[in-house]
Design a protein around this motif. Sequence first.
Motif, PDB file in Angstrom:
ATOM      1  N   ILE A 149      13.179  44.953 -10.865  1.00  0.00           N
ATOM      2  CA  ILE A 149      14.103  45.976 -11.379  1.00  0.00           C
ATOM      3  C   ILE A 149      13.806  47.323 -10.728  1.00  0.00           C
ATOM      4  CG2 ILE A 149      14.753  47.293 -13.448  1.00  0.00           C
ATOM      5  CD1 ILE A 149      14.366  44.696 -15.049  1.00  0.00           C
ATOM      6  N   GLY A 150      12.528  47.622 -10.483  1.00  0.00           N
ATOM      7  CA  GLY A 150      12.155  48.889  -9.857  1.00  0.00           C
ATOM      8  C   GLY A 150      12.707  49.050  -8.457  1.00  0.00           C
ATOM      9  N   PHE A 151      13.018  47.934  -7.780  1.00  0.00           N
ATOM     10  CA  PHE A 151      13.586  48.010  -6.435  1.00  0.00           C
ATOM     11  C   PHE A 151      15.000  48.594  -6.427  1.00  0.00           C
ATOM     12  CE2 PHE A 151      10.816  44.157  -5.124  1.00  0.00           C
ATOM     13  CZ  PHE A 151       9.759  45.006  -4.829  1.00  0.00           C
ATOM     14  N   MET A 152      15.569  48.832  -7.606  1.00  0.00           N
ATOM     15  CA  MET A 152      16.921  49.408  -7.676  1.00  0.00           C
ATOM     16  C   MET A 152      16.972  50.878  -7.280  1.00  0.00           C
ATOM     17  SD  MET A 152      18.408  48.000 -11.293  1.00  0.00           S
ATOM     18  CE  MET A 152      19.775  49.162 -11.208  1.00  0.00           C
ATOM     19  N   VAL A 153      15.818  51.537  -7.182  1.00  0.00           N
ATOM     20  CA  VAL A 153      15.818  52.996  -6.992  1.00  0.00           C
ATOM     21  C   VAL A 153      16.693  53.456  -5.827  1.00  0.00           C
ATOM     22  CG1 VAL A 153      14.380  54.992  -6.412  1.00  0.00           C
ATOM     23  CG2 VAL A 153      13.634  53.388  -8.157  1.00  0.00           C
ATOM     24  N   PRO A 154      16.553  52.901  -4.603  1.00  0.00           N
ATOM     25  CA  PRO A 154      17.407  53.390  -3.510  1.00  0.00           C
ATOM     26  C   PRO A 154      18.886  53.122  -3.742  1.00  0.00           C
ATOM     27  CG  PRO A 154      16.171  51.457  -2.816  1.00  0.00           C
ATOM     28  CD  PRO A 154      15.590  51.883  -4.120  1.00  0.00           C
ATOM     29  N   ILE A 155      19.198  52.070  -4.486  1.00  0.00           N
ATOM     30  CA  ILE A 155      20.600  51.751  -4.778  1.00  0.00           C
ATOM     31  C   ILE A 155      21.192  52.808  -5.705  1.00  0.00           C
ATOM     32  CG2 ILE A 155      22.144  50.014  -5.781  1.00  0.00           C
ATOM     33  CD1 ILE A 155      19.924  47.937  -5.069  1.00  0.00           C
ATOM     34  N   ILE A 156      20.478  53.110  -6.797  1.00  0.00           N
ATOM     35  CA  ILE A 156      20.964  54.125  -7.735  1.00  0.00           C
ATOM     36  C   ILE A 156      20.945  55.503  -7.090  1.00  0.00           C
ATOM     37  CG2 ILE A 156      20.608  55.179  -9.994  1.00  0.00           C
ATOM     38  CD1 ILE A 156      21.514  52.257 -10.075  1.00  0.00           C
ATOM     39  N   ALA A 157      19.935  55.776  -6.254  1.00  0.00           N
ATOM     40  CA  ALA A 157      19.866  57.076  -5.578  1.00  0.00           C
ATOM     41  C   ALA A 157      21.067  57.284  -4.669  1.00  0.00           C
ATOM     42  CB  ALA A 157      18.568  57.196  -4.781  1.00  0.00           C
TER      43      ALA A 157
END
Length: 310
Positions: A119-127
Motif C-alpha cells: 500500500i505504501g508504494f502508492m505514494v508516487p501515484i497519489i503524488a
Amino acid sequence: MALPEPQPAPVATPASSPPANQALVAIVIRLFAAISITAMFACVKLASNHGVHVLESVFYRQLTGVLVLIPVAVAGPGMALLRTSIPWTHAGRMVIGMVAMSLNFLSFALLPIAEATAIGFMVPIIATLLSIFLLHETVGLHRWGAIAAGLAGVLIVVQPGSGHIPLAGALVGIAGVAITAWVSIIIRKLGETESPVTTMFWFSLSSMIPLGIAMLFVGKMHDAETWAIIGLMGLFGAGAQLGITWSLRLAPVSVVLPMDYSSLIWAALAGWLIWENWPVPATWIGAPLIIGSGLYIAWRENQLARQRRG
C-alpha cells in the motif's frame, strides 16, 4: 520517503547519466536504504506488539534523526547548512509530516508487513494526482493510465469486503499514503531553496515539541528487549534516511528508484520469519501493478524533463 515517513514521491532528475561505477555505488546505497526501511517498520510492528504506543515510536524515531543529522552536518558542510530563512514553512511541513508518519507507523502495527508495504508504494501515484491540483502540472494519457493501473493494484491487494486484511488498517494505510504524497509535494517545493539535510533536520527537531508533549501522556518504561527494539528502529530509520539522500547525490532518481521496490521482498521475508505470515496470492498480483505504475511515472517524468531541457 517514506520515506522515514514512507518515501516522498520520486521527482525526475534531469541530470546526465552518472559514471557506471558511481551509479553502481548509488544503487547499492539505495538497496541498503530499502532494507533499512523494511527493518525499521518491522521494529515498529514488534514494538507495537510489546505495548509501545505509536506516538512513542514516532518520538524515538525523530529523536534518533536529530542525533544522527547533527554530527553528519558537522562532519560535512558544517552547522551553517542547518540555517533556514523559512522556519514557518518547515513548521507546516512538520505538522503534516507528523500526521503522515503517525498514520504510516499505525498501518504497519495494524496490517501484515508485506501488505502495508505494498500500500505504501502508492505514494508516487497519489503524488502525481496531487501535482495536478497543487502544482498545476499537466498529466498526459500515459501517466493517467499508470495511475489507473496502480489504483487497480491497490484494490487487488486490499480486496474490500473480503476480510483479507483488516479494513481499518487498510484505510489507515491509504490515508497515510495520501498525506505522505502531500508531504512529498511540499518537499519538492522546499528543495528549490533548502538542502535535503536542512529539511530533514528541521522536520526532526521541530517535531520534538508536539511529540514531547504527547510523551507526557503515552510515554512509559519498557523492559530491556523492548528498548533494544526501539533503539534498532531509530537506527534503521536514520540509516534509511541518510541512504536515500546519499544515493541521490550520486545518481538520478530514475537510476536508484527500482531499489525502493525491493522492500516488498524484504517485508515478505520479515513477515514470514518473525510472524509466520506469508503474503497471499492477491498481494503478489496487485503489488507488481502498483510498482510498475510508480516506475513508469518516474520514467515518464524523466523523459519529459529531458525534453524540456532540449
